[in-house]
Design a protein around this motif. Structure first.
Motif, mmCIF file in Angstrom:
data_model
loop_
_atom_site.group_PDB
_atom_site.id
_atom_site.type_symbol
_atom_site.label_atom_id
_atom_site.label_comp_id
_atom_site.label_asym_id
_atom_site.label_seq_id
_atom_site.Cartn_x
_atom_site.Cartn_y
_atom_site.Cartn_z
ATOM 1 N N ALA A 18 0.833 -1.201 0.000
ATOM 2 C CA ALA A 18 0.000 0.000 0.000
ATOM 3 C C ALA A 18 0.869 1.252 0.000
ATOM 4 O O ALA A 18 0.558 2.243 -0.681
ATOM 5 C CB ALA A 18 -0.930 -0.006 1.210
ATOM 6 N N THR A 19 1.964 1.220 0.751
ATOM 7 C CA THR A 19 2.882 2.355 0.779
ATOM 8 C C THR A 19 3.525 2.566 -0.580
ATOM 9 O O THR A 19 3.644 3.692 -1.068
ATOM 10 C CB THR A 19 3.970 2.143 1.847
ATOM 11 O OG1 THR A 19 3.359 1.966 3.129
ATOM 12 C CG2 THR A 19 4.910 3.340 1.911
ATOM 13 N N LYS A 20 3.936 1.476 -1.225
ATOM 14 C CA LYS A 20 4.510 1.580 -2.568
ATOM 15 C C LYS A 20 3.517 2.198 -3.540
ATOM 16 O O LYS A 20 3.882 3.025 -4.376
ATOM 17 C CB LYS A 20 4.937 0.193 -3.070
ATOM 18 C CG LYS A 20 6.162 -0.378 -2.389
ATOM 19 C CD LYS A 20 6.494 -1.736 -2.995
ATOM 20 C CE LYS A 20 7.676 -2.386 -2.292
ATOM 21 N NZ LYS A 20 7.977 -3.728 -2.867
ATOM 22 N N MET A 54 11.200 5.859 2.891
ATOM 23 C CA MET A 54 10.539 4.723 2.246
ATOM 24 C C MET A 54 10.820 4.693 0.746
ATOM 25 O O MET A 54 10.848 3.629 0.135
ATOM 26 C CB MET A 54 9.032 4.787 2.487
ATOM 27 C CG MET A 54 8.594 4.618 3.939
ATOM 28 S SD MET A 54 9.025 2.983 4.613
ATOM 29 C CE MET A 54 10.582 3.346 5.452
ATOM 30 N N ILE A 55 11.031 5.866 0.155
ATOM 31 C CA ILE A 55 11.359 5.913 -1.274
ATOM 32 C C ILE A 55 12.680 5.204 -1.523
ATOM 33 O O ILE A 55 12.804 4.384 -2.447
ATOM 34 C CB ILE A 55 11.434 7.376 -1.758
ATOM 35 C CG1 ILE A 55 10.046 8.022 -1.672
ATOM 36 C CG2 ILE A 55 11.995 7.456 -3.181
ATOM 37 C CD1 ILE A 55 10.036 9.506 -2.009
ATOM 38 N N TYR A 56 13.663 5.490 -0.688
ATOM 39 C CA TYR A 56 14.973 4.856 -0.851
ATOM 40 C C TYR A 56 14.913 3.372 -0.499
ATOM 41 O O TYR A 56 15.598 2.553 -1.126
ATOM 42 C CB TYR A 56 16.007 5.582 0.013
ATOM 43 C CG TYR A 56 16.166 7.034 -0.365
ATOM 44 C CD1 TYR A 56 16.825 7.399 -1.534
ATOM 45 C CD2 TYR A 56 15.623 8.044 0.427
ATOM 46 C CE1 TYR A 56 16.957 8.734 -1.897
ATOM 47 C CE2 TYR A 56 15.755 9.383 0.070
ATOM 48 C CZ TYR A 56 16.417 9.713 -1.090
ATOM 49 O OH TYR A 56 16.537 11.035 -1.463
ATOM 50 N N ALA A 57 14.068 3.037 0.472
ATOM 51 C CA ALA A 57 13.959 1.632 0.874
ATOM 52 C C ALA A 57 13.326 0.784 -0.222
ATOM 53 O O ALA A 57 13.754 -0.352 -0.472
ATOM 54 C CB ALA A 57 13.141 1.523 2.163
ATOM 55 N N TYR A 58 12.319 1.317 -0.893
ATOM 56 C CA TYR A 58 11.581 0.539 -1.888
ATOM 57 C C TYR A 58 12.111 0.690 -3.311
ATOM 58 O O TYR A 58 11.985 -0.227 -4.120
ATOM 59 C CB TYR A 58 10.103 0.928 -1.872
ATOM 60 C CG TYR A 58 9.376 0.561 -0.605
ATOM 61 C CD1 TYR A 58 9.552 -0.685 -0.004
ATOM 62 C CD2 TYR A 58 8.502 1.463 0.001
ATOM 63 C CE1 TYR A 58 8.883 -1.021 1.165
ATOM 64 C CE2 TYR A 58 7.816 1.132 1.167
ATOM 65 C CZ TYR A 58 8.024 -0.111 1.744
ATOM 66 O OH TYR A 58 7.353 -0.443 2.891
ATOM 67 N N PHE A 59 12.674 1.869 -3.626
ATOM 68 C CA PHE A 59 13.044 2.134 -5.024
ATOM 69 C C PHE A 59 14.515 2.472 -5.231
ATOM 70 O O PHE A 59 14.952 2.638 -6.357
ATOM 71 C CB PHE A 59 12.176 3.270 -5.576
ATOM 72 C CG PHE A 59 10.703 2.984 -5.488
ATOM 73 C CD1 PHE A 59 10.085 2.108 -6.366
ATOM 74 C CD2 PHE A 59 9.928 3.577 -4.493
ATOM 75 C CE1 PHE A 59 8.725 1.842 -6.274
ATOM 76 C CE2 PHE A 59 8.565 3.320 -4.401
ATOM 77 C CZ PHE A 59 7.959 2.439 -5.284
ATOM 78 N N GLY A 60 15.266 2.580 -4.172
ATOM 79 C CA GLY A 60 16.697 2.829 -4.285
ATOM 80 C C GLY A 60 17.050 4.297 -4.325
ATOM 81 O O GLY A 60 17.753 4.805 -3.451
ATOM 82 N N ASP A 61 16.555 5.006 -5.329
ATOM 83 C CA ASP A 61 16.824 6.439 -5.460
ATOM 84 C C ASP A 61 15.788 7.041 -6.407
ATOM 85 O O ASP A 61 14.828 6.372 -6.803
ATOM 86 C CB ASP A 61 18.252 6.689 -5.964
ATOM 87 C CG ASP A 61 18.550 5.942 -7.269
ATOM 88 O OD1 ASP A 61 17.588 5.504 -7.956
ATOM 89 O OD2 ASP A 61 19.735 5.803 -7.616
ATOM 90 N N LYS A 62 16.000 8.284 -6.767
ATOM 91 C CA LYS A 62 15.058 8.986 -7.632
ATOM 92 C C LYS A 62 14.967 8.315 -9.004
ATOM 93 O O LYS A 62 13.879 8.192 -9.583
ATOM 94 C CB LYS A 62 15.495 10.446 -7.769
ATOM 95 C CG LYS A 62 14.529 11.335 -8.545
ATOM 96 C CD LYS A 62 15.078 12.758 -8.557
ATOM 97 C CE LYS A 62 14.257 13.689 -9.422
ATOM 98 N NZ LYS A 62 14.837 15.061 -9.446
#
Length: 202
Positions: A18-20, A54-62
């Motif tokens: 859900a967060t993703k 959470m962005i870095y945790a799920y997607f690594g970076d921008k």
């Protein structure tokens, strides 16, 4: 489902999926408005009401987040705009309808073409499959084979956005609101006829 509050007292789901989803939705809005260069991680996390970590945790970076947004856009476009048996006329009509009703996707595509030259794996695969479908239709005698498959697909692809991305001065020449249902319906009919004429077998 239990929930926790962030510093702004906004409810945030604990479920990772859900967060993703919240982050992808927020990132799609942010990238479509500001492009890749202008998008800000802080604003994306604020839109999603979640911590930017959470962005870095799920997607690594921008970059990873942008690639994830593109993958989702490609998947949604593929579902909404099926490309069966190389039918370029039906493809053109369906893609026009999708881009007309999804301005965020249209803006994102514009930023994508303007800002970044490196294709993602998902983009490359999507185009490869489509070009191969055109080539197969040509071999089967269903599509005009006087134009190479890759060029024919590229021409039709751009035609689907010919009015939606036309210069403002050209829109003004229509002497009416360029995006009224009557005007877009008229253009859609012209688009379908034009694609039919250049793609039908000689």
């Amino acid at each position: 489902m239990t929930a926790a509050t962030d510093s702004n007292k906004t409810f945030r789901p604990r479920n990772p999926e859900a967060t993703k989803e919240l982050l992808l939705t927020a990132a799609t809005e942010e990238f479509s408005e500001y492009g890749f260069a202008g998008a800000r991680i802080d604003r994306i996390s604020e839109r999603a009401h979640t911590n930017k970590r959470m962005i870095y945790a799920y997607f690594g970076d921008k970059d990873g987040l942008f690639d994830a947004v593109l993958r989702r856009q490609i998947a949604r476009l593929g579902e909404a705009v099926p490309f069966e048996e190389g039918d370029l006329t039906a493809f053109a009509a369906a893609r026009f309808d999708y881009m007309l009703t999804n301005p965020a996707a249209r803006r994102l595509a514009g930023w994508r073409a303007f800002e970044r030259s490196r294709p993602t794996a998902a983009e490359s695969e999507s185009y490869r499959v489509n070009v191969e479908a055109v080539a197969a239709a040509q071999r089967a005698g269903k599509v005009n084979d006087s134009i190479p498959a890759i060029d024919l697909f590229a021409i039709v692809l751009r035609m689907t956005e010919s009015w939606l991305s036309a210069p403002p001065a050209l829109h003004a020449a229509a002497d009416t609101d360029p995006m009224t249902p009557d005007r877009t319906d008229e253009h859609r009919a012209a688009l379908v006829e034009a694609v039919r004429r250049i793609t039908e077998p000689a």
